[in-house]
Design a protein around this motif. Structure first.
Motif, short mmCIF file in Angstrom:
data_model
loop_
_atom_site.label_atom_id
_atom_site.label_comp_id
_atom_site.label_asym_id
_atom_site.label_seq_id
_atom_site.Cartn_x
_atom_site.Cartn_y
_atom_site.Cartn_z
N TYR A 96 0.83 -1.21 0.00
CA TYR A 96 0.00 0.00 0.00
C TYR A 96 0.87 1.26 0.00
O TYR A 96 0.52 2.26 -0.62
CB TYR A 96 -0.98 -0.02 1.19
CG TYR A 96 -2.03 -1.10 1.03
CD1 TYR A 96 -3.04 -0.97 0.07
CD2 TYR A 96 -2.00 -2.27 1.79
CE1 TYR A 96 -3.99 -1.97 -0.10
CE2 TYR A 96 -2.96 -3.28 1.63
CZ TYR A 96 -3.94 -3.12 0.68
OH TYR A 96 -4.89 -4.10 0.50
N LYS A 97 2.04 1.18 0.67
CA LYS A 97 2.92 2.35 0.68
C LYS A 97 3.43 2.66 -0.74
O LYS A 97 3.58 3.83 -1.11
CB LYS A 97 4.08 2.13 1.64
CG LYS A 97 4.90 3.38 1.84
CD LYS A 97 5.86 3.33 2.99
CE LYS A 97 6.57 4.67 3.16
NZ LYS A 97 7.10 5.24 1.92
N ARG B 277 3.83 11.21 -5.51
CA ARG B 277 4.82 11.64 -6.49
C ARG B 277 4.13 12.31 -7.68
O ARG B 277 4.57 13.36 -8.15
CB ARG B 277 5.62 10.43 -6.95
CG ARG B 277 6.97 10.74 -7.57
CD ARG B 277 7.85 9.49 -7.63
NE ARG B 277 7.19 8.36 -8.26
CZ ARG B 277 6.99 7.17 -7.66
NH1 ARG B 277 7.38 6.97 -6.42
NH2 ARG B 277 6.37 6.19 -8.31
N GLU B 278 3.05 11.71 -8.15
CA GLU B 278 2.32 12.28 -9.30
C GLU B 278 1.59 13.56 -8.91
O GLU B 278 1.50 14.50 -9.68
CB GLU B 278 1.33 11.26 -9.86
CG GLU B 278 2.03 10.13 -10.60
CD GLU B 278 1.07 9.02 -11.00
OE1 GLU B 278 -0.11 9.05 -10.57
OE2 GLU B 278 1.50 8.11 -11.72
N GLY B 279 1.04 13.57 -7.69
CA GLY B 279 0.48 14.81 -7.14
C GLY B 279 -0.89 15.21 -7.61
O GLY B 279 -1.43 16.22 -7.17
N SER C 232 -10.99 14.61 -2.38
CA SER C 232 -10.31 15.72 -1.70
C SER C 232 -9.12 16.25 -2.48
O SER C 232 -8.61 17.33 -2.19
CB SER C 232 -9.82 15.26 -0.32
OG SER C 232 -8.81 14.27 -0.47
N LYS C 233 -8.67 15.48 -3.48
CA LYS C 233 -7.44 15.81 -4.21
C LYS C 233 -6.29 16.09 -3.24
O LYS C 233 -5.52 17.04 -3.40
CB LYS C 233 -7.65 17.02 -5.15
CG LYS C 233 -8.66 16.78 -6.26
CD LYS C 233 -8.18 15.80 -7.30
CE LYS C 233 -9.25 15.45 -8.33
NZ LYS C 233 -9.17 14.05 -8.76
N SER C 234 -6.19 15.27 -2.22
CA SER C 234 -5.09 15.40 -1.28
C SER C 234 -4.66 14.02 -0.81
O SER C 234 -5.37 13.03 -1.00
CB SER C 234 -5.50 16.24 -0.07
OG SER C 234 -5.96 15.41 0.98
N GLU C 235 -3.49 13.96 -0.19
CA GLU C 235 -2.93 12.69 0.26
C GLU C 235 -3.42 12.30 1.65
O GLU C 235 -3.10 11.20 2.13
CB GLU C 235 -1.39 12.78 0.26
CG GLU C 235 -0.85 13.76 1.30
CD GLU C 235 0.53 14.28 0.95
OE1 GLU C 235 0.66 14.93 -0.11
OE2 GLU C 235 1.45 14.03 1.73
N LEU C 236 -4.17 13.18 2.32
CA LEU C 236 -4.51 12.94 3.73
C LEU C 236 -5.14 11.58 3.97
O LEU C 236 -4.71 10.84 4.88
CB LEU C 236 -5.44 14.06 4.24
CG LEU C 236 -5.82 13.93 5.73
CD1 LEU C 236 -4.59 14.11 6.62
CD2 LEU C 236 -6.89 14.95 6.12
N SER C 237 -6.13 11.21 3.18
CA SER C 237 -6.82 9.94 3.43
C SER C 237 -5.87 8.75 3.25
O SER C 237 -6.00 7.74 3.95
CB SER C 237 -8.03 9.79 2.50
OG SER C 237 -7.62 9.71 1.14
#
Lengths: 195, 195
Positions: free
Chosen positions: B88-89, B97-99, B176-181
């Motif tokens: 998963y990591k 990385r892709e963002g 969310s377009k974020s990495e938080l989840s």
């Protein structure tokens, strides 16, 4: 004669019913106005376009879901963690009773379908999910203050984890048309996450 | 001249790229054949209809994902639980990385959009998710045999829970377009679920 508010609400009700089941792209405005019993011209008196309409449906859906959450999470007869468990259990019971394992979370569905193509719908779906996560967070804060929970994460982090896992379980329910993913979610929630 | 297999594969590659981003209903056959560089008539030589095409794309996607899983989960230098975490990591690292925080799981996306309207696509999406869950289950069984995990659930139950929670985290990432989840998923996976 129907009032302005009646017409708008009828279109929102009809739109939610159809779009929830078929998704955004497969839902036509003609079908919505036909189901709402209003002339097609009315649609554009109330909504700029289908995208704006979806945002308003999402807001309506979120309000209804928050009222249901409030009803369970404000039950002072139960400890805070038991309230969270009973919230998800009430949803699961309803799906099992109905037996069709359809629909899932409307905001999650729209964010999956439209997340990369409509920023407006994506933002509204994210805001909806965040609003529905907040009451769980408040309950977790109360549990933490009472010393009812041993997991060390902030209530905000844990609430996001629980809500996202729930949305994953709902997605899988819709894919499998079975209750298994919901039952597994409740088990792990009660015996592992809320400990 | 392109071979038969070339043409079919080009349509599947183009179809996955477009349908992954836009969803099933917003993807047209014309757009697929244009992107694949083949005449429109060719489409119906290889696929009965768009629904059948989606099922074949899903199968292709699942094969690619299984190969990626295999690559990480067969690493004998790591203990079984560390292999699951690193699986998963690796996905999370790639998204970060892709963002852009796009796409998510293609099978989950299709099951959300089409789960209540196409039984054929729903069954294929469910089979895809089940196939992608199985290697995690095998790794959990190995961990259990070695006594590396204290959670009492069967490997099959725990694997379903982990995979569904991951799909929920991906859905939220897309909203969310974020990495938080994704970060929260990895944290709880490592510190709570795989203990």
């Amino acid at each position: 004669m129907k009032s302005k508010t009646d017409k708008k609400n009828q279109m929102i009700d009809a739109g939610l019913e159809i779009m929830y089941r078929k998704g955004y792209n497969a839902t036509g405005i003609q079908e919505i106005v036909d189901n709402a019993g209003v002339p097609k011209g009315s649609f554009y008196n109330y909504f700029k376009n289908k995208e704006q309409f979806a945002v308003e449906i999402l807001d309506h859906y979120t309000g209804e879901m928050l009222a249901r959450q409030e009803h369970v999470l404000s039950n002072a007869d139960l400890a805070p963690l038991a309230r969270i468990e009973s919230l998800y259990k009430a949803f699961v019971d309803e799906y099992v009773r109905e037996g069709a394992f359809c629909l899932g979370c409307f905001a999650a569905n729209l964010s999956q379908e439209m997340g990369d193509t409509s920023d407006k719908i994506r933002r509204a779906a994210e805001a909806s999910i965040a609003r529905m996560t907040r009451p769980v967070e408040v309950c977790l804060m109360e549990a933490r203050e009472k010393g009812d929970i041993s997991i060390v994460y902030d209530a905000s982090i844990l609430a996001v984890y629980i809500q996202n896992s729930w949305l994953g379980a709902l997605m899988r329910m819709k894919a499998s048309k079975s209750e298994l993913s919901l039952m597994i979610f409740l088990e792990v929630l009660g015996k592992v996450i809320l400990k």
